[in-house]
Scaffold this motif. Structure first.
Motif, short mmCIF file in Angstrom:
data_model
loop_
_atom_site.label_atom_id
_atom_site.label_comp_id
_atom_site.label_asym_id
_atom_site.label_seq_id
_atom_site.Cartn_x
_atom_site.Cartn_y
_atom_site.Cartn_z
N ASN A 70 0.58 -1.20 -0.39
CA ASN A 70 0.07 -0.37 -0.05
C ASN A 70 0.74 1.09 0.26
N THR A 71 2.19 1.40 0.50
CA THR A 71 3.25 1.87 0.74
C THR A 71 3.64 2.67 -0.94
N GLY A 72 3.49 1.37 -1.16
CA GLY A 72 4.30 1.44 -2.29
C GLY A 72 3.51 1.85 -3.60
N TYR A 73 1.91 1.57 -3.14
CA TYR A 73 1.39 2.71 -4.36
C TYR A 73 1.12 3.69 -4.11
N TYR A 74 1.32 4.96 -2.85
CA TYR A 74 1.51 6.23 -2.71
C TYR A 74 3.13 6.47 -3.16
N VAL A 75 4.34 5.45 -3.10
CA VAL A 75 5.48 6.24 -3.12
C VAL A 75 5.47 6.50 -4.51
N CYS A 76 4.82 4.89 -5.88
CA CYS A 76 4.36 4.67 -7.18
C CYS A 76 3.85 6.30 -7.56
N GLY A 77 2.87 6.24 -7.47
CA GLY A 77 2.31 7.21 -7.60
C GLY A 77 3.19 8.76 -7.04
N PHE A 78 3.97 8.83 -6.13
CA PHE A 78 4.17 10.26 -6.15
C PHE A 78 5.52 10.49 -7.50
N LEU A 79 6.25 9.49 -7.43
CA LEU A 79 7.39 9.20 -8.27
C LEU A 79 6.97 9.87 -10.09
N PHE A 102 6.13 18.91 -7.30
CA PHE A 102 4.96 18.71 -5.96
C PHE A 102 3.64 18.76 -6.20
N VAL A 103 3.24 19.47 -7.03
CA VAL A 103 1.90 19.21 -7.27
C VAL A 103 1.81 18.32 -8.19
N GLY A 104 2.68 17.51 -8.84
CA GLY A 104 1.73 16.56 -9.79
C GLY A 104 2.65 14.81 -8.81
N GLY A 108 0.16 12.33 -8.64
CA GLY A 108 -0.07 10.62 -8.77
C GLY A 108 -0.79 10.30 -7.25
N ALA A 109 0.25 10.89 -5.82
CA ALA A 109 -0.14 9.70 -4.76
C ALA A 109 -1.30 9.35 -4.70
N VAL A 110 -2.16 10.60 -4.20
CA VAL A 110 -3.58 9.91 -4.33
C VAL A 110 -3.88 9.70 -5.32
N ILE A 111 -4.09 9.79 -6.92
CA ILE A 111 -5.14 8.97 -7.35
C ILE A 111 -3.93 6.86 -7.21
N ILE A 112 -3.06 7.22 -7.61
CA ILE A 112 -2.92 5.62 -7.77
C ILE A 112 -2.46 5.01 -5.99
N GLY A 113 -2.84 6.03 -5.58
CA GLY A 113 -2.69 5.47 -3.53
C GLY A 113 -4.14 5.04 -2.92
N LEU A 120 -2.74 1.80 -10.83
CA LEU A 120 -1.43 1.83 -11.69
C LEU A 120 -1.06 0.85 -12.69
N ILE A 121 -2.63 0.25 -13.26
CA ILE A 121 -2.42 0.00 -14.59
C ILE A 121 -2.44 0.10 -15.65
N VAL A 122 -3.35 1.49 -15.64
CA VAL A 122 -3.70 2.67 -16.39
C VAL A 122 -2.23 3.45 -16.86
N VAL A 123 -2.10 3.82 -15.06
CA VAL A 123 -0.66 4.63 -15.24
C VAL A 123 0.23 4.56 -16.04
N SER A 124 0.52 2.61 -15.48
CA SER A 124 1.76 2.28 -16.38
C SER A 124 1.96 1.99 -18.06
N SER A 125 0.51 1.62 -18.09
CA SER A 125 0.55 1.48 -19.43
C SER A 125 0.95 2.84 -20.03
N LEU A 126 0.18 4.72 -19.54
CA LEU A 126 0.57 5.58 -19.99
C LEU A 126 2.10 5.46 -20.39
N ILE A 127 2.51 5.19 -19.26
CA ILE A 127 4.22 5.68 -18.96
C ILE A 127 4.97 4.85 -19.91
N GLY A 128 5.05 3.70 -20.17
CA GLY A 128 5.12 2.38 -21.45
C GLY A 128 5.07 3.12 -22.62
#
Length: 170
Positions: A70-79, A102-104, A108-113, A120-128
């Motif tokens: 769960n913390t990983g979701y927030y960290v990943c969203g933050f990054l 900071f804003v992003g 990101g942390a709120v959305i993915i967290g 995470l599926i949608v965002v990682s597909s977009l970033i990839g």
């Protein structure tokens, strides 16, 4: 190995395995953010210090994600949020504007967290797809259509992996 090849390889890995290997996703995002910070390192440091700095950032990003899901979701969203807003605000520059980062990061942390696996599926597909977009040898509409196809294929692959894992756990 040059940065274009690294972006392409990372893009393919994130596109298809971003949710499954969320620690890798976090590590890659931390390293890509770190590439914008290497110019701040003292010039008197040896040449390998840049790579060591990027490796430490990647390990920290991966460690937070591995320690707690769960913390990983927030960290990943933050990054991811910080990376995306920096790419929108100052694409290709070697700096990090603090306010967009900071804003992003918070968004990101709120959305993915909060949304977890599906976000995470949608965002990682977009970033990839974004990382692969720069490697595609096409131009114009063909490049855009190919990127859309790559996104759909990556998202469907991740959803399929997620559903298979979900059904095997039952």
């Amino acid at each position: 190995m040059n940065i274009i090849a690294i972006r392409g390889i990372a893009g393919v890995a994130i596109l298809f395995l971003g949710r499954e290997l969320s620690f890798l996703f976090s590590a890659v995002m931390a390293a890509f953010i770190g590439t914008r910070l290497t110019h701040l390192l003292p010039p008197s440091w040896p040449a390998w210090a840049d790579l060591a700095f990027l490796a430490v950032l990647a390990i920290l990003g991966a460690a937070f994600t591995i320690i707690d899901k769960n913390t990983g979701y927030y960290v990943c969203g933050f990054l991811v949020g910080g990376f995306v807003f920096n790419e929108i605000y100052s694409p290709g520059e070697s700096t990090i504007p603090i306010l967009p980062f900071f804003v992003g990061s918070v968004i990101g942390a709120v959305i993915i967290g909060l949304l977890g696996e599906w976000a995470l599926i949608v965002v990682s597909s977009l970033i990839g797809t974004y990382l692969i977009y720069g490697v595609l040898p096409l131009s114009g509409t063909a490049r855009t259509l190919a990127s859309a196809g790559v996104f759909v294929i990556g998202a469907l692959a991740q959803v399929t992996f997620y559903q298979m894992q979900k059904h095997s756990d039952e």
